[in-house]
Design a protein around this motif. Structure first.
Motif, PDB file in Angstrom:
ATOM      1  N   GLU A 135      -3.425  -1.584  -2.561  1.00 29.48           N
ATOM      2  CA  GLU A 135      -2.455  -2.382  -3.319  1.00 29.48           C
ATOM      3  C   GLU A 135      -2.421  -1.969  -4.786  1.00 29.48           C
ATOM      4  OE1 GLU A 135      -3.183  -6.555  -2.716  1.00 29.48           O
ATOM      5  OE2 GLU A 135      -2.484  -6.462  -0.631  1.00 29.48           O
ATOM      6  N   ALA A 136      -3.588  -1.677  -5.345  1.00 28.82           N
ATOM      7  CA  ALA A 136      -3.642  -1.226  -6.737  1.00 28.82           C
ATOM      8  C   ALA A 136      -2.915   0.114  -6.888  1.00 28.82           C
ATOM      9  CB  ALA A 136      -5.091  -1.112  -7.205  1.00 28.82           C
ATOM     10  N   GLU A 137      -3.108   1.007  -5.927  1.00 23.98           N
ATOM     11  CA  GLU A 137      -2.411   2.303  -5.967  1.00 23.98           C
ATOM     12  C   GLU A 137      -0.903   2.108  -5.848  1.00 23.98           C
ATOM     13  OE1 GLU A 137      -3.651   5.524  -6.499  1.00 23.98           O
ATOM     14  OE2 GLU A 137      -5.410   4.348  -7.058  1.00 23.98           O
ATOM     15  N   GLN A 138      -0.484   1.224  -4.959  1.00 25.99           N
ATOM     16  CA  GLN A 138       0.946   0.942  -4.801  1.00 25.99           C
ATOM     17  C   GLN A 138       1.533   0.418  -6.101  1.00 25.99           C
ATOM     18  OE1 GLN A 138       1.027  -0.219  -0.068  1.00 25.99           O
ATOM     19  NE2 GLN A 138       0.733  -1.858  -1.516  1.00 25.99           N
ATOM     20  N   ASP A 139       0.845  -0.532  -6.727  1.00 24.60           N
ATOM     21  CA  ASP A 139       1.320  -1.093  -7.992  1.00 24.60           C
ATOM     22  C   ASP A 139       1.404  -0.011  -9.067  1.00 24.60           C
ATOM     23  OD1 ASP A 139       1.424  -3.580  -6.773  1.00 24.60           O
ATOM     24  OD2 ASP A 139      -0.443  -4.304  -7.678  1.00 24.60           O
ATOM     25  N   PHE A 140       0.386   0.846  -9.125  1.00 20.83           N
ATOM     26  CA  PHE A 140       0.361   1.939 -10.103  1.00 20.83           C
ATOM     27  C   PHE A 140       1.558   2.871  -9.909  1.00 20.83           C
ATOM     28  CE2 PHE A 140      -0.863   6.391 -10.876  1.00 20.83           C
ATOM     29  CZ  PHE A 140      -0.974   6.350 -12.253  1.00 20.83           C
ATOM     30  N   ILE A 141       1.795   3.274  -8.658  1.00 18.85           N
ATOM     31  CA  ILE A 141       2.893   4.204  -8.388  1.00 18.85           C
ATOM     32  C   ILE A 141       4.249   3.561  -8.691  1.00 18.85           C
ATOM     33  CG2 ILE A 141       4.101   5.497  -6.588  1.00 18.85           C
ATOM     34  CD1 ILE A 141       1.296   5.855  -5.263  1.00 18.85           C
ATOM     35  N   MET A 142       4.430   2.319  -8.271  1.00 17.65           N
ATOM     36  CA  MET A 142       5.710   1.649  -8.539  1.00 17.65           C
ATOM     37  C   MET A 142       5.941   1.542 -10.045  1.00 17.65           C
ATOM     38  SD  MET A 142       7.092   1.249  -5.578  1.00 17.65           S
ATOM     39  CE  MET A 142       8.418   0.051  -5.739  1.00 17.65           C
TER      40      MET A 142
END
Length: 150
Positions: A135-142
């Motif tokens: 989830e942290a990676e998803q937030d970072f990429i978005m």
């Protein structure tokens, strides 16, 4: 990233352009800018059949990922391009989820692409710690893509 988009349903060119842009950005972030990726945009009927066949789940889903890194395929010696795998996204499911979550269809499609691509890169969300990391990676990429929840 060499991204091939197969569209089994009608999709606006703006959406496909953003899918390609997202793949490029993610490729640079994770050092796989020379990798190959296939993205299929489909409907609930087709993704339902794939979900049932490959996961044993008898219903449509939003996104499926098939990673080449996890397969028993032989390594291609001397090849310059890494084959990451395939992502299948249900356009119908994305439209429903965008409405349910109160954000744009574009945001939902790109989020599903990001989610699927992270799976191809080895991320998972079965264990709680892994879920939080993904989830942290998803937030970072978005955030890198500058695509918010509108």
């Amino acid at each position: 990233m060499n991204t091939i988009i197969n569209s089994e349903v009608a999709v606006d060119e703006k959406i496909t352009a953003e899918i390609l842009r997202a793949a490029e950005v993610i490729g640079k972030i994770y050092g796989v800018e020379n990798a190959e990726l296939s993205i299929t945009l489909t409907d609930d009927k087709n993704i339902h059949a794939l979900n049932k066949k490959y996961r044993g789940i008898d219903r449509p889903t939003d996104v499926l990922s098939f990673a080449f890194r996890e397969s028993d395929e032989p390594e291609i010696i001397g090849g310059e391009t890494e084959m990451l795998g395939d992502i299948i996204i249900s356009i119908e499911r994305a439209k429903i989820q965008a409405a349910d979550f109160g954000h744009s269809f574009l945001r939902e499609i790109i989020f599903l692409e990001v989610h699927g691509l992270l799976h191809l890169l080895g991320y998972d969300h079965i264990e709680e710690a892994d879920r939080l990391e993904m989830e942290a990676e998803q937030d970072f990429i978005m955030a890198e893509l500058k695509i918010g929840r509108d």
